[in-house]
Design an enzyme around this catalytic site. Structure first.
Site, PDB file in Angstrom:
ATOM      1  N   HIS A   1       0.754  -0.631   6.116  1.00 59.15           N
ATOM      2  CA  HIS A   1       0.575   0.667   5.479  1.00 59.15           C
ATOM      3  C   HIS A   1      -0.895   0.854   5.104  1.00 59.15           C
ATOM      4  O   HIS A   1      -1.686  -0.097   5.129  1.00 59.15           O
ATOM      5  CB  HIS A   1       1.483   0.815   4.236  1.00 59.15           C
ATOM      6  CG  HIS A   1       1.201  -0.159   3.135  1.00 59.15           C
ATOM      7  ND1 HIS A   1       2.032  -1.213   2.815  1.00 59.15           N
ATOM      8  CD2 HIS A   1       0.161  -0.244   2.259  1.00 59.15           C
ATOM      9  CE1 HIS A   1       1.517  -1.893   1.809  1.00 59.15           C
ATOM     10  NE2 HIS A   1       0.382  -1.321   1.450  1.00 59.15           N
TER      11      HIS A   1
HETATM   12  P1  TYD Z   1       6.322  -2.660  -0.095  1.00 58.85           P
HETATM   13  O1  TYD Z   1       5.102  -1.845  -0.392  1.00 58.85           O
HETATM   14  O2  TYD Z   1       7.236  -2.133   0.981  1.00 58.85           O
HETATM   15  O3  TYD Z   1       5.909  -4.142   0.242  1.00 58.85           O
HETATM   16  P2  TYD Z   1       5.275  -4.690   1.615  1.00 58.85           P
HETATM   17  O4  TYD Z   1       4.532  -3.533   2.240  1.00 58.85           O
HETATM   18  O5  TYD Z   1       4.379  -5.809   1.233  1.00 58.85           O
HETATM   19  O6  TYD Z   1       6.411  -5.177   2.458  1.00 58.85           O
HETATM   20  O7  TYD Z   1       7.118  -2.798  -1.444  1.00 58.85           O
HETATM   21  C1  TYD Z   1       8.389  -3.457  -1.479  1.00 58.85           C
HETATM   22  C2  TYD Z   1       9.285  -2.736  -2.465  1.00 58.85           C
HETATM   23  O8  TYD Z   1       8.749  -2.774  -3.786  1.00 58.85           O
HETATM   24  C3  TYD Z   1       9.498  -1.263  -2.110  1.00 58.85           C
HETATM   25  O9  TYD Z   1      10.880  -0.959  -2.348  1.00 58.85           O
HETATM   26  C4  TYD Z   1       8.683  -0.517  -3.132  1.00 58.85           C
HETATM   27  C5  TYD Z   1       8.655  -1.457  -4.331  1.00 58.85           C
HETATM   28  N1  TYD Z   1       7.431  -1.358  -5.131  1.00 58.85           N
HETATM   29  C6  TYD Z   1       7.462  -0.784  -6.384  1.00 58.85           C
HETATM   30  O10 TYD Z   1       8.543  -0.336  -6.862  1.00 58.85           O
HETATM   31  N2  TYD Z   1       6.322  -0.717  -7.131  1.00 58.85           N
HETATM   32  C7  TYD Z   1       5.144  -1.214  -6.664  1.00 58.85           C
HETATM   33  O11 TYD Z   1       4.101  -1.150  -7.407  1.00 58.85           O
HETATM   34  C8  TYD Z   1       5.102  -1.789  -5.344  1.00 58.85           C
HETATM   35  C9  TYD Z   1       3.809  -2.327  -4.778  1.00 58.85           C
HETATM   36  C10 TYD Z   1       6.261  -1.856  -4.612  1.00 58.85           C
END
Ligand code: TYD
Length: 135
Positions: A52
């Site tokens: 992302h």
């Molecule tokens: P995500 O950004 O998808 O992690 P990655 O890209 O590393 O796989 O985040 C995972 C989950 O956590 C997603 O459901 C969103 C949630 N999240 C929050 O609720 N608050 C936050 O500050 C972050 C970073 C993620």
């Protein structure tokens, strides 16, 4: 590319058994006020996360334990930074697509962010990212 690798102040205890302490202060060591911190943990080696970019959010990333490879893409070039030392941090500006590769089991990624969590400020589609950065 719009990122900076920085050295985080790290104080090792005189007794090696007591380890070290790494410090980053908002608006001093890093160029923004911190609104949010989080860490990613219990990830297994060779797994990838990220995929992302952010529209607004600035971030400090550092890895106090283990090794994580950060691949950064600004829509033109791809550069890779390896976080393999607690004192090594990276400041990411908005507009960078990132992919994170866990090089060892249980490496920990710590993140300080300039914004509260807002799913609408994420770009999670790579083609949408390319359109965003090229316009
Ligand atoms: P995500 O950004 O998808 O992690 P990655 O890209 O590393 O796989 O985040 C995972 C989950 O956590 C997603 O459901 C969103 C949630 N999240 C929050 O609720 N608050 C936050 O500050 C972050 C970073 C993620």
């Amino acid at each position: 590319m719009d990122y900076n690798v920085i050295n985080l102040k790290t104080v090792m205890n005189p007794d090696p058994k007591l380890g070290g302490l790494t410090i980053a202060e908002g608006e001093r060591d890093i160029p923004f006020a911190i609104k949010r911190i989080y860490c990613i943990h219990h990830t297994e080696a060779e797994y990838h996360r990220g995929f992302h970019a952010h529209k607004k959010n600035w971030q400090l990333l550092f890895c106090p334990c283990g090794e994580i490879e950060i691949s950064l893409n600004d829509g033109k070039n791809v550069e890779t930074v390896v976080l393999d030392d607690p004192s090594k941090g990276i400041i990411l500006s908005p507009g960078l697509w990132r992919e994170l590769v866990w090089k060892v089991d249980n490496a920990v990624l710590c993140v300080a962010a300039s914004e509260y969590y807002d799913p609408n400020e994420y770009i999670r589609d790579y083609n949408e990212f390319l359109t965003y950065v090229h316009n």
